[in-house]
Structure formats: structure tokens, C-alpha cells
Design an enzyme around this catalytic site. Sequence first.
Site, PDB file in Angstrom:
ATOM      1  N   GLU A  55      84.958 -51.611  17.115  1.00 56.31           N
ATOM      2  CA  GLU A  55      83.997 -51.314  18.171  1.00 56.31           C
ATOM      3  C   GLU A  55      84.131 -52.330  19.293  1.00 56.31           C
ATOM      4  O   GLU A  55      84.522 -53.477  19.072  1.00 56.31           O
ATOM      5  CB  GLU A  55      82.569 -51.338  17.619  1.00 56.31           C
ATOM      6  CG  GLU A  55      82.278 -50.204  16.648  1.00 56.31           C
ATOM      7  CD  GLU A  55      80.909 -50.313  15.994  1.00 56.31           C
ATOM      8  OE1 GLU A  55      80.271 -49.258  15.806  1.00 56.31           O
ATOM      9  OE2 GLU A  55      80.491 -51.435  15.661  1.00 56.31           O
TER      10      GLU A  55
ATOM     11  N   CYS B 271      75.003 -59.026  19.223  1.00 56.85           N
ATOM     12  CA  CYS B 271      75.694 -60.002  18.382  1.00 56.85           C
ATOM     13  C   CYS B 271      75.326 -59.825  16.917  1.00 56.85           C
ATOM     14  O   CYS B 271      74.157 -59.764  16.556  1.00 56.85           O
ATOM     15  CB  CYS B 271      75.330 -61.410  18.845  1.00 56.85           C
ATOM     16  SG  CYS B 271      76.095 -62.703  17.870  1.00 56.85           S
TER      17      CYS B 271
END
Length: 430
Positions: free
Chosen positions: A125, A400
Site C-alpha cells: 500500500e 502511521c
Amino acid sequence: MPAGRAVSGRLENDMTTHAMTDAARAGAVTRRGVPRHLADFSLAERRRWVAELGEPSFRAVQISAHYFGRLTENPDEMTDLPASSRRELVGVLLPPLLRPVRELACDNGLTRKILWRLSDGAYVESVLMRYPPRHSRHAALGAEADADGGSRHGRVTLCVSSQAGCGMGCPFCATGQAGLVRNLSAAEIVAQVAVAARTVARGEMAGGPGRLSNVVFMGMGEPLANYRSVVDAVRRITEPPPEGLGISQRSVTVSTVGLVPAIERLATEGLAVTLAVSLHAPDDELRNVLVPINRRWPVRDVLGAAARYAEVTKRRVSVEYALIRDVNDQPWRADALAAQVKEFLGRLGHVNLIPLNPTPGSPWTASTPRAQAEFVRRLAAAGVTVTVRDTRGREVNGACGQLAATVEFRGRTVQETPAPSMAALDDAVR
């Protein structure tokens, strides 16, 4: 092409200028089945490759200019190439590496996460983020901006993956819990950046046409565990066309959990990229649990290597610290972190606090606003530069620690793993 990197198939002796043999085409595939690609090689190596294909070596410069400068892979747009060999030559030098499987957007279209299927069926991704003009220069994943902030439309940052999965095993990170599938090639990394640059240049995301200004190696994987491909990719990303994409080295950030020999080697590469160290705890007892590689290279070794990197490159080091409620957000840990940053990095140290992003099945949550504010206050009071990261992409699991392709790969689901146990933290967090 140099030994070890030459195409594997031997060309027929009687190859004509415009006829590429089956051996040449087969030679464009690596042993693991990942196609060789123009972006895997320097311009000089590309020239030799094209010559081995029976074409004039300057064709490598022409195709490189299209791929890196004009951001196109479409042979129909490469009208300076002979029509008789254009498609076949482009097919060998620019084989498809990424296929989009799913795309999700949030933040009014300013954040886009793309799931890519690689040629062997692995998945990665990447996340593309656009920030408004005059947005905090440190908000985009700790990366530094160009002087103009990227464009009049604001800075545009790509978070890129360097591995399919990750072998570091950090229990609060979705990618770390997925395990490592394989390293990406340099070209597979560069391809993520090239697609993003084309998307922005053509105005295919909110905010209109612009320029990709920043690249951060903070997607799936531990970049320095895939050292050679990452360094080669950084060179392709930062060298000017037709060598590469021409993004400033100062606008590239490479993160690591703390692979000390690789940090020291990176300092010798002559690159001016920002180093980001994922620390997450100032003490070995807790970091051994949160970042298991700490058992091999403890906190002081990691910060010592980061200090040497800063000394050699004169570049600021970003210390990444995910704030986890009642785990690593105690005031005394803020004080300990401040002392270590000042001791090892001094004015070249910067702390980037990251409110923990939720991952499926995890019992951990972000620190309370009060605890976060106190952590920031203590760092600032100690004279340490500190920012709190803008948590872009949470809604699409693109922030994150959230990247983990939830798909089937070779019979197993990549993300579905048991939630990490809190038992190992009972003693360490106190």
C-alpha cells in the site's frame, strides 16, 4: 550491464537492430519472477541493456526521459521512438509492476490510499497526501518541505512501501503483525512514486494539478532491511531526468527501527536524505517489547548511530515516538527521551510525536490529550524541538502503523493476526 545485474538470457548472435529475441525478453525477468525494469538501473546500465537488445543505446535516454520526465509509460505518447519497435522495446524496459486493486480517499479527497498487487501476487500500500499552503512544515510525517512548500496548492507527500509486509514484529503496528512476505525491487518502489507524481501532475486528486514534493519511506516494511533496493530507489527518485524523477534529496525521509550497521552504511552513501528513527521508548526494558529488534541494537546504540549520521550528513534526525496510553507516555519517559535526544543529537535532533493510530484487534489506544500535552511540554521545556504529527488517513487505515494489506496471498490472510498480549508490558511500563 554489470555482472550480477545483466539480463539473464543470452542474445542470439545474429540479432538484427529492430528484432528482440525471446532470450532478451526472458532476460528481463529476475529469478524470483519480478520483471526487470528500467528504474532498477542507472542510465549507463540502461544504455548497455538497450544495446544488448539490439537497439541504439540512446533509446534508453529517450525512454528514460518519457518515464521520469514526462511521467508516461504509454508507448503511443513516445513518438520519438520508431513505430516499428516502440511497443516491443517499451514492453521490455517498462513492464507493468503495479496493478491498483483498491483505492480509498478521505480528508475531502486530499488523502488517498492505494492497494497495489505486484506481479507475483504480493500486495503493498501507499498513501498520497496533499497539505494546504502554509501548513505546518513538519506535519507531513516529519518530512521536510521544499522552500516553496511543494506548489502553490500546498505540499504533496507520498508515503511509500519498501517491503510487502514487515519482519520487525512491532506489536502496535499492523504491518509488523502481518509478517514479511518479500522485499520490493528498486523499480517497484520507484513505480509507486512515479504513479503518484503523474497523479498529481495531471490533477487527478483534489487540489488540482501540482507537483509531488516529498517522499517518505514510512509505508509497509523496514526500509533499511531492504537496503540496496531502497538506496537505489532513492537515487532514482532524486536524480534529475532522464536519470530519475528529480525530487530533492532534502525532501526524502528514510525511516528505520534502528538497524545500526545499515544506518552507519547510509551515512557513507553521499545522500542528503532525512533519517527518521522509530524509537517509541527511551528505555531498553520497554523498547525490547515495543520494538523487538532493540534486543540486538539497544537504544543507546541506535541513537549513537543516528548521531554519526547527523554528523556526517549535517542533516537533522527525526526521532519518531508513537504515544500509547499508559504504556510509554509517562512524564518520566518524556524527561528521559529529552535527555537522550540532547545527549546524542543536540540541535540536530527533533522529536516527532505520533498519536497512536488504531489497528484492528489491538487493545492499545492513543494517549489522552492531557498526557500528550504534558509530554510535549516536558520536551519543549528541556529545549528539544518537538511536533505532533498530523494523523492523515485514519479513516482509511492509511495513517502511521495502519498499513497492512488485508488480502489473501498464497493462501493466507496478510493482516488477520491475533491481538498482541499486554502481559509482556506489565513490568516494563511501570
